[in-house]
Structure formats: structure tokens, C-alpha cells
Design a protein around this motif. Structure first.
Motif, PDB file in Angstrom:
ATOM      1  N   LEU A 234      23.827  49.534  42.148  1.00  0.00           N
ATOM      2  CA  LEU A 234      23.766  48.301  41.353  1.00  0.00           C
ATOM      3  C   LEU A 234      23.180  47.142  42.153  1.00  0.00           C
ATOM      4  N   ILE A 235      23.432  47.129  43.473  1.00  0.00           N
ATOM      5  CA  ILE A 235      22.824  46.083  44.318  1.00  0.00           C
ATOM      6  C   ILE A 235      21.304  46.233  44.302  1.00  0.00           C
ATOM      7  N   ARG A 236      20.826  47.475  44.377  1.00  0.00           N
ATOM      8  CA  ARG A 236      19.374  47.733  44.351  1.00  0.00           C
ATOM      9  C   ARG A 236      18.758  47.365  43.002  1.00  0.00           C
ATOM     10  N   PHE A 237      19.509  47.574  41.909  1.00  0.00           N
ATOM     11  CA  PHE A 237      18.999  47.289  40.561  1.00  0.00           C
ATOM     12  C   PHE A 237      19.380  45.889  40.085  1.00  0.00           C
ATOM     13  N   ASN A 238      19.866  45.047  40.987  1.00  0.00           N
ATOM     14  CA  ASN A 238      20.441  43.769  40.581  1.00  0.00           C
ATOM     15  C   ASN A 238      19.451  42.857  39.846  1.00  0.00           C
ATOM     16  N   PHE A 239      18.164  42.864  40.270  1.00  0.00           N
ATOM     17  CA  PHE A 239      17.163  42.003  39.618  1.00  0.00           C
ATOM     18  C   PHE A 239      17.032  42.312  38.139  1.00  0.00           C
ATOM     19  N   LEU A 240      17.168  43.585  37.794  1.00  0.00           N
ATOM     20  CA  LEU A 240      17.028  44.007  36.403  1.00  0.00           C
ATOM     21  C   LEU A 240      18.274  43.650  35.592  1.00  0.00           C
ATOM     22  N   LEU A 241      19.445  43.785  36.196  1.00  0.00           N
ATOM     23  CA  LEU A 241      20.702  43.749  35.446  1.00  0.00           C
ATOM     24  C   LEU A 241      21.284  42.354  35.272  1.00  0.00           C
ATOM     25  N   ILE A 242      20.828  41.386  36.057  1.00  0.00           N
ATOM     26  CA  ILE A 242      21.531  40.123  36.200  1.00  0.00           C
ATOM     27  C   ILE A 242      21.668  39.355  34.884  1.00  0.00           C
ATOM     28  N   ASP A 243      20.707  39.492  33.982  1.00  0.00           N
ATOM     29  CA  ASP A 243      20.768  38.740  32.719  1.00  0.00           C
ATOM     30  C   ASP A 243      21.301  39.566  31.557  1.00  0.00           C
ATOM     31  N   MET A 244      21.767  40.783  31.804  1.00  0.00           N
ATOM     32  CA  MET A 244      22.193  41.655  30.708  1.00  0.00           C
ATOM     33  C   MET A 244      23.609  41.339  30.253  1.00  0.00           C
ATOM     34  N   PHE A 245      23.825  41.463  28.947  1.00  0.00           N
ATOM     35  CA  PHE A 245      25.168  41.242  28.403  1.00  0.00           C
ATOM     36  C   PHE A 245      26.130  42.328  28.899  1.00  0.00           C
ATOM     37  N   PHE A 246      25.626  43.538  29.076  1.00  0.00           N
ATOM     38  CA  PHE A 246      26.456  44.661  29.531  1.00  0.00           C
ATOM     39  C   PHE A 246      27.055  44.399  30.913  1.00  0.00           C
ATOM     40  N   PHE A 247      26.368  43.571  31.698  1.00  0.00           N
ATOM     41  CA  PHE A 247      26.870  43.199  33.021  1.00  0.00           C
ATOM     42  C   PHE A 247      28.148  42.374  32.893  1.00  0.00           C
ATOM     43  N   LYS A 248      28.237  41.560  31.825  1.00  0.00           N
ATOM     44  CA  LYS A 248      29.446  40.761  31.592  1.00  0.00           C
ATOM     45  C   LYS A 248      30.627  41.672  31.214  1.00  0.00           C
ATOM     46  N   ILE A 249      30.315  42.757  30.473  1.00  0.00           N
ATOM     47  CA  ILE A 249      31.361  43.738  30.151  1.00  0.00           C
ATOM     48  C   ILE A 249      31.835  44.418  31.437  1.00  0.00           C
ATOM     49  N   LEU A 250      30.879  44.720  32.333  1.00  0.00           N
ATOM     50  CA  LEU A 250      31.232  45.310  33.629  1.00  0.00           C
ATOM     51  C   LEU A 250      32.141  44.370  34.419  1.00  0.00           C
ATOM     52  N   LEU A 251      31.896  43.071  34.331  1.00  0.00           N
ATOM     53  CA  LEU A 251      32.752  42.083  35.017  1.00  0.00           C
ATOM     54  C   LEU A 251      34.191  42.212  34.544  1.00  0.00           C
ATOM     55  N   LEU A 252      34.380  42.262  33.230  1.00  0.00           N
ATOM     56  CA  LEU A 252      35.731  42.378  32.675  1.00  0.00           C
ATOM     57  C   LEU A 252      36.388  43.689  33.091  1.00  0.00           C
ATOM     58  N   LEU A 253      35.634  44.810  32.994  1.00  0.00           N
ATOM     59  CA  LEU A 253      36.194  46.121  33.331  1.00  0.00           C
ATOM     60  C   LEU A 253      36.552  46.208  34.817  1.00  0.00           C
ATOM     61  N   SER A 254      35.705  45.631  35.681  1.00  0.00           N
ATOM     62  CA  SER A 254      35.974  45.722  37.117  1.00  0.00           C
ATOM     63  C   SER A 254      37.171  44.857  37.512  1.00  0.00           C
ATOM     64  N   VAL A 255      37.317  43.695  36.869  1.00  0.00           N
ATOM     65  CA  VAL A 255      38.488  42.846  37.163  1.00  0.00           C
ATOM     66  C   VAL A 255      39.763  43.537  36.675  1.00  0.00           C
ATOM     67  N   LEU A 256      39.687  44.198  35.514  1.00  0.00           N
ATOM     68  CA  LEU A 256      40.844  44.951  35.021  1.00  0.00           C
ATOM     69  C   LEU A 256      41.168  46.131  35.942  1.00  0.00           C
ATOM     70  N   THR A 257      40.130  46.743  36.542  1.00  0.00           N
ATOM     71  CA  THR A 257      40.350  47.836  37.512  1.00  0.00           C
ATOM     72  C   THR A 257      41.115  47.320  38.723  1.00  0.00           C
ATOM     73  N   MET A 258      40.715  46.138  39.225  1.00  0.00           N
ATOM     74  CA  MET A 258      41.446  45.506  40.336  1.00  0.00           C
ATOM     75  C   MET A 258      42.915  45.315  39.989  1.00  0.00           C
ATOM     76  N   PHE A 259      43.144  44.771  38.826  1.00  0.00           N
ATOM     77  CA  PHE A 259      44.500  44.432  38.393  1.00  0.00           C
ATOM     78  C   PHE A 259      45.344  45.697  38.210  1.00  0.00           C
ATOM     79  N   MET A 260      44.754  46.683  37.519  1.00  0.00           N
ATOM     80  CA  MET A 260      45.469  47.933  37.223  1.00  0.00           C
ATOM     81  C   MET A 260      45.840  48.690  38.502  1.00  0.00           C
ATOM     82  N   SER A 261      44.896  48.792  39.433  1.00  0.00           N
ATOM     83  CA  SER A 261      45.169  49.545  40.661  1.00  0.00           C
ATOM     84  C   SER A 261      46.165  48.809  41.554  1.00  0.00           C
ATOM     85  N   GLY A 262      46.116  47.457  41.539  1.00  0.00           N
ATOM     86  CA  GLY A 262      47.085  46.673  42.308  1.00  0.00           C
ATOM     87  C   GLY A 262      48.502  46.876  41.822  1.00  0.00           C
ATOM     88  N   ILE A 263      48.677  46.907  40.496  1.00  0.00           N
ATOM     89  CA  ILE A 263      50.021  47.138  39.937  1.00  0.00           C
ATOM     90  C   ILE A 263      50.484  48.565  40.236  1.00  0.00           C
TER      91      ILE A 263
END
Length: 579
Positions: A234-263
Motif C-alpha cells: 500500500l505504501i508503494r501504491f499510495n499515489f494511486l490510492l490517496i484520493d479513493m473513497f475505499f481508502f476511508k473505509i480502510l481507515l475505519l476497518l484498521s482503527v477497529l482492528t486496533m481496538f478489537m485486538s487491544g481488547i
């Protein structure tokens, strides 16, 4: 020195020297702002060409340096840890195949060679997870392989979609064609592939299951290389992905992953699974800061995390080794009295994970959290970020209390000591890097220092949640877990939080139940039912009945002949009578 030890030592020297060479070349590249692109055309057909490409820039060289350093230390550590293994050469060969697959993935700007490295990682990790051949390992290996297979299919679909451009060298198209519909499809597929490899929700269940592998494998594969391959892509493909709406969904899912694994880590008692869930939490942190548009900071945290997490796994390996292969932290305690050097390494790596100032984790984690505070998005993301940071300190301090500070809980006293200098020497290399790599990388990666101005309370928010997490960790580890469950939550809710939001059940039993039930009914009705009656068993029954009939006829032939003759006369008489 026997043959196996000599092989381990030779590979350790090779990778350590290779890591040092990478460091020198990387410093030269970053000072002169160089990028080296090598291309070899293997075959050309129609307008398409299959080429082997290698991209050497500061990022790939730096990542290679870290992978080779951790690999060299893990191979050296395995010399002692796997000393009772009869097939040590096979284990070392599997680790080498894994390292070469990772290096191929790192230096590839071409989708075909990325697929080779990506699939190599999945296949070899499956072989390593099932290395201890038992039912638990097989189940974990199959879950790992099938979860990663989704990512492999996505990479294959990316290759198909990139045929629109006539070449698979994706680096040529990222900024130029970023508005194309095809590139948007490619971006979504790449995000899904990275989510499977880096174990984000809903593909999280394979990472804790993969702890069935030997501990040196966990230190190499499930902390610094395999799981970070998705983040690196994803770091390599970052130029392509930065403006995509799907990236915002990834933000939510990754933050939930942090929260879920911490609990979940706070309810877990398996030492390796706690560290695995901690890795999952940090992967969520990397993915989320990447989704906000900071690829360099995500790469920075990826590298610092690799060092202290590999060290943490190696310390856990020594403790498991010393306690006769027992992993339950409730039986541990007072380890600092028996294994002081290992305890030193464990505590420093744990503090680095928490982001204690001036250790390597502090430089990257504090920068990530200040960037989050500096950004403008909704309160949910902000709240989940800082809550997950508090949970990290919570489960880390709980782990330290259970293993180091509380009383030793084994009924039988084992001979616990840490004089295995082979394992300790390897760990001290990573200990040194866990302390200095943060500041070293900050000078190296960022050409100018990040100065982030925030209100006083927001600046100290990290310290607030860390102190709160520390106090909760101390309280919980001094209380009975059943009273904690009653105190904090109902049993069902605590069960839900403990089992990673039922994700392992959903991704294995939940998905497979319908198919397994259908196949069981099919087996009973078709295989053991109709096909038995109308094929082999039915035909045997008919032929058997015929053979019995003919056998009776042959054994009693004279009586039957006379009886059939009389019967025939009677039938003829009856026919004539009625006519």
C-alpha cells in the motif's frame, strides 16, 4: 561445532553482512537522492512483454536491511532454540525460502514478480505454521493459507486488469493514470489484497492462529515480514490510492482492528497470542496512518515495530523453552529473579511497544498520534485511536505483572536460568536496535523534522491514556479474572470481546458449516445411499441372488428337472383345457 550449527552460523554471517552492505548503499542512495531501476525482458508476445524488474531506492534498501538483520538474528537464535530438531536443515531451508520471497516482493516494481514473492510468502508461511505436525497446527495452517489465498486472487485480478496498459510495471502508471476507471478497480483490489496479508478486519483471525508455528518463525514471519507485506504494498501504491473513497473505509476497518485486538489481548492468557494480538494492533496503526496519507510515517513505524516485536517474540521463546513448553502466563511470575537478562530484553521491548520516551517505539508512535490529533476527521476515529493506545499499555503492563512481578505459580520448580548465550547474543543485537533505531531512522528518513504544535492537553493526551492504561493493567492483574468479568461486563459480552468479536468462529466454523453440512448430507444420501443401491453394492446383491439361485439349481439338478418337467406338463394341460 557440528554440521547443523555450522550451517546456521554461515547463514547468520551472510545475512548480517548483507544487511550491513544494504545499510551503506542505502545511506549513499538517500544522500544523493538516487533510484536504480533494472529491467530484463524474459519473453515478448504480441504487444505484451514479461520482464524481470528490480527497483532499488532508499525504501527498498532500508526494508531489505531490516529484514536481513532480523533474519540473521533469528537463524542464529534457531541454532540453539531448534537444537533438538532432527531436521534442522529443512527448517533453515524453509526460512531461507521465506526470506528470498520477501526480498523479491520488496525489490519488485512489477506485478508478475510481486505475485511470485506474494505467493511464495503464503506458501512458505503455510509450511512453517504446520511445522509441528499436529491437529492444531494443521487447522491454523489451513486458515492461514485460505485467508492469504484471497489476497493472491486479488493480485491475479490486478495482473489481468493491468493488461489494459500493455505492461505490468505499475510504477509507470500510478500518477499518470490515476483518474482511469481501470486504475480505480486496481486500487480496490490492491487494498483488499493488503488487508488479507496484514490481517485487517474481517481477515484478522489467521494471525493469532498462526502462532502454532515455532517461535523463531513467529519472530521473523509474524512480526516483521509477512504481515507487513500488505502495508509495504500500500505504501508503494499510495499515489494511486490517496484520493479513493475505499481508502476511508480502510481507515475505519484498521482503527477497529486496533481496538478489537487491544481488547482481546486483555482477555488472553496464551503468551504468544498476546504478542500476536499486539502485532495485529500495530498493523492496524500502520494501516490507519497510511489511510490518512502519511506513507513515510507508516513505513517508519513498520521498521521500528519490526525490531522490538521480533525481540519480544524471542524473549517469549526463551521463557516457553525454560518452562518446559508451557505458554500460559497464569503459571508464570517472578521471572525477573530467574532469567534477569531475558527479563531486561522483554521489559525494554514492551516499553518500546508502549511508546516510552526515547526508545524506538516512541519516535514513530508519538509521531503517528500527534499527526492524528493534527488532522481533521470525526470524533469516532480520534476516540478509537487514543483508546487503542491506552489498551496497548493496559495489556503490556498486565503481561509484565503476570510474568515478572507476581509470584511464581508453578507447583513444580523447574531449573530456570538464562545462560543460553547463543539465544541471548542474538537478542542483544535486537535490543540495541530497539533502543537506537527510532532516532536513527528519524534522522535518515525525514529530510526535515516534524514539528507539530498542539494545545497543551492534546499534546499530553498520549501520556494521559498511557497512565490510565497502566493503572488498569495493574488493577486487573491483581484481581481474579472471574470477578473482573462480573465487575466489568456480563459473561456473554466478555466472551464476545475475548474471542476477537467471534471472528475466528465466523471465518472458519461460520463459513464452512453450511458447506460441510451439505457435503455430509450428500455423502449420506448419494455416496452411502442411491449410488450404493444402483452401482457397486446393488449390482453385487443382484448377481449374488442369481448365483445363489443357479447354485441351488445345480446342486439339486435331478429333482428340479423332474419338478420343472411336471410343472411344464401341468401348464400345457391348463392351456389346452382353456382352449
Amino acid at each position: 561445532m557440528n554440521k547443523n550449527n555450522k550451517i546456521c552460523f554461515n547463514f547468520f554471517l551472510f545475512f548480517f553482512f548483507f544487511s550491513f552492505m544494504n545499510l551503506l548503499i542505502m545511506i549513499y542512495f538517500i544522500m544523493n537522492n538516487l533510484v536504480l531501476f533494472l529491467e530484463w525482458e524474459i519473453i515478448s508476445f504480441n504487444s505484451m512483454s514479461i520482464v524481470m524488474s528490480i527497483l532499488l531506492d532508499w525504501m527498498s534498501l532500508l526494508f531489505m536491511m531490516f529484514v536481513c538483520l532480523i533474519s540473521s538474528v533469528v537463524i542464529y537464535y534457531s541454532k540453539s532454540y531448534m537444537s533438538s530438531e532432527l531436521n534442522l536443515n529443512r527448517f533453515i531451508l524453509l526460512v531461507l525460502m521465506f526470506i528470498f520471497s520477501m526480498i523479491l516482493l520488496i525489490i519488485s516494481p512489477n506485478m508478475i514478480s510481486i505475485l511470485l514473492g506474494w505467493d511464495g510468502l503464503g506458501l512458505v508461511s503455510y509450511c512453517l505454521v504446520i511445522y509441528y505436525q499436529n491437529l492444531k497446527s494443521y487447522n491454523a495452517g489451513m486458515l492461514t493459507a485460505l485467508s492469504n489465498r484471497i489476497g493472491d486472487v486479488m493480485i491475479l485480478m490486478v495482473i489481468c486488469w493491468m493488461m489494459n496498459y500493455g505492461s505490468w510495471n505499475y510504477i509507470f502508471y500510478l500518477s499518470l493514470m490515476s483518474g482511469d476507471f481501470e486504475m480505480k478497480i486496481i486500487g480496490i483490489l490492491i487494498i483488499i489484497a493488503a488487508m488479507t496479508k496484514s490481517a485487517q478486519i474481517p481477515f484478522s483471525s489467521w494471525l493469532p492462529a498462526a502462532m502454532a508455528a515455532p517461535t523463531p518463525v513467529s519472530a521473523l514471519v509474524h512480526s516483521s515480514t509477512l504481515v507487513t507485506a500488505g502495508v509495504y504494498l500500500l505504501i508503494r501504491f499510495n499515489f494511486l490510492l490517496i484520493d479513493m473513497f475505499f481508502f476511508k473505509i480502510l481507515l475505519l476497518l484498521s482503527v477497529l482492528t486496533m481496538f478489537m485486538s487491544g481488547i482481546s489481548a486483555n482477555y488472553e492468557f496464551d503468551l504468544k497470542k498476546i504478542i500476536a494480538l499486539s502485532t495485529l494492533s500495530q498493523l492496524g496503526l500502520m494501516m490507519s496512518i497510511l489511510s490518512l496519507g502519511f506513507p513515510n510515517i507508516a513505513f517508519f513505524h513498520l521498521l521500528t515495530h519490526a525490531m522490538f516485536k521480533a525481540l519480544l517474540f524471542m524473549c517469549a521463546g526463551i521463557m516457553i523453552h525454560m518452562l518446559n513448553d508451557m505458554q500460559d502466563i497464569r503459571y508464570m511470575g517472578g521471572m525477573v529473579l530467574y532469567i534477569p537478562l531475558t527479563s531486561l530484553c522483554l521489559n525494554i521491548s514492551n516499553m518500546s511497544l508502549c511508546g516510552i520516551p526515547f526508545l524506538s517505539g516512541f519516535y514513530s508512535k508519538d509521531l503517528v498520534l500527534e499527526m492524528v490529533s493534527f488532522n481533521t476527521f470525526n470524533m469516532v476515529i480520534f476516540f478509537l485511536y487514543f483508546l487503542s493506545t491506552g489498551l496497548t499499555v493496559f495489556y503490556t503492563f498486565r503481561l509484565i505483572m503476570y510474568t515478572m512481578i507476581n509470584d511464581f505459580n508453578l507447583m513444580v520448580v523447574y531449573n530456570i536460568y538464562d545462560e543460553d548465550y547463543i539465544m541471548l547474543n542474538g537478542m542483544f543485537v535486537l535490543l540495541f536496535m530497539s533502543v537506537i533505531s527510532g532516532s536513527f531512522l528519524m534522522w535518515m528518513i525525514f529530510s526535515y523534522p516534524y514539528m507539530i504544535y498542539l494545545p497543551f492537553n492534546l499534546k499530553l493526551m498520549v501520556i494521559y491514556v498511557s497512565v490510565l492504561g497502566l493503572l488498569l493493567g495493574w488493577m486487573i492483574s491483581n484481581m481474579n479474572i472471574y470477578s473482573v468479568s462480573k465487575l466489568m461486563l456480563s459473561y456473554n459480552l466478555s466472551n464476545f470481546l475475548c474471542l476477537m468479536w467471534f471472528m475466528p468462529n465466523l471465518s472458519t466454523y461460520g463459513l464452512s458449516y453450511l458447506y460441510m453440512n451439505f457435503s455430509q448430507n450428500l455423502f449420506k444420501i448419494v455416496d452411502l445411499g442411491w449410488s450404493e443401491i444402483y452401482s457397486g453394492k446393488g449390482m453385487i446383491k443382484i448377481l449374488k441372488n442369481y448365483s445363489i439361485f443357479y447354485n441351488v439349481y445345480q446342486m439339486n439338478n435331478f429333482k428340479i428337472y423332474l419338478f420343472s418337467f411336471i410343472l411344464w406338463i401341468v401348464i400345457l394341460f391348463m392351456i389346452f383345457l382353456f382352449i
